[in-house]
Write an enzyme that holds these catalytic residues in place. Structure first.
Site, short mmCIF file in Angstrom:
data_model
loop_
_atom_site.label_atom_id
_atom_site.label_comp_id
_atom_site.label_asym_id
_atom_site.label_seq_id
_atom_site.Cartn_x
_atom_site.Cartn_y
_atom_site.Cartn_z
N CYS A 66 -5.50 -2.92 2.30
CA CYS A 66 -5.39 -2.87 3.76
C CYS A 66 -6.71 -3.15 4.50
CB CYS A 66 -4.78 -1.53 4.18
SG CYS A 66 -4.00 -1.59 5.82
N GLU A 124 0.84 -1.20 0.00
CA GLU A 124 0.00 0.00 0.00
C GLU A 124 0.88 1.26 0.00
OE1 GLU A 124 -3.55 1.85 2.87
OE2 GLU A 124 -2.13 0.39 3.67
N LYS A 179 -9.38 2.14 -2.46
CA LYS A 179 -9.64 1.58 -1.13
C LYS A 179 -11.04 1.95 -0.65
CE LYS A 179 -7.35 1.45 3.44
NZ LYS A 179 -6.16 1.93 4.17
#
Length: 207
Positions: free
Chosen positions: A153, A41, A110
């Site tokens: 994540c 990330e 994300k």
């Protein structure tokens, strides 16, 4: 499929240094006959950029995407990495980008943004909500090595996201994160759970 997980530590706010590092690892992954190389990330910039994210973010495709797509094409493999993406003016996303031998393939923004501030005076350890907008599209990307579903994540914490990508036909889930070492046991447990719940392979790369 042969996958290389490149757990590199980015230099904070230094895109030139990080691009050179990613290119070197792409070349090494190819020497080891990898078909897909996965970076963490925000590996283009690092996580702790603060307000500098607004000057470091780029459109996708953009200069860094084009450079890594050229490396992917030169070495004949696919590459996933994380970067701050410039959307509309002033709107940023924490994105995972996929390129391959055919050029740019797609972007995952994300979905789940943590905001675990330690107090009200600052953004805390996970400042996503301060800088980024949540993604809303949930694409699966067809490639010559299979259909890839990406996550960034905190997305891994939510079984609905992995399930949706599996139902949409993903052959492999790819998760990237920039999580601190004390969360290793949490992520390794969650990644195994997402793989078992959906009977699917899951490639996970942390910083």
């Amino acid at each position: 499929m042969r996958v290389a997980l490149a757990q590199v530590e980015p230099v904070t706010a230094d895109k030139a240094a990080n691009l050179a590092k990613l290119e070197a690892h792409i070349a090494e992954a190819r020497r080891q006959e990898a078909q897909l190389v996965v970076f963490p990330e925000l590996s283009l910039t690092g996580y702790a950029c603060g307000d500098r994210f607004f000057e470091l973010a780029e459109p996708v495709p953009g200069p860094s995407t084009e450079r890594l797509a050229a490396a992917a094409k030169a070495h004949g493999l696919y590459v996933v990495w994380g970067m701050p993406e410039q959307g509309l003016p002033g709107v940023l996303y924490n994105s995972a980008v996929l390129v391959g031998p055919e050029d740019y393939v797609g972007t995952w923004r994300k979905h789940a943004l943590p905001g675990h501030a330690t107090d009200l005076s600052g953004p805390g350890a996970f400042p996503d909500r301060r800088f980024f907008r949540a993604g809303t599209a949930s694409p699966v990307f067809p490639t010559s090595i299979g259909r890839l579903g990406l996550m960034v994540c905190y997305d891994v914490f939510f079984p609905e996201i992995a399930r949706l990508l599996t139902l949409k036909g993903a052959d492999l889930l790819v998760g990237i994160s920039g999580s601190p070492c004390f969360e290793r046991d949490i992520f390794e447990t969650l990644v195994k759970a997402r793989a078992m719940e959906n009977t699917i392979w899951f490639a996970y790369c942390n910083v």
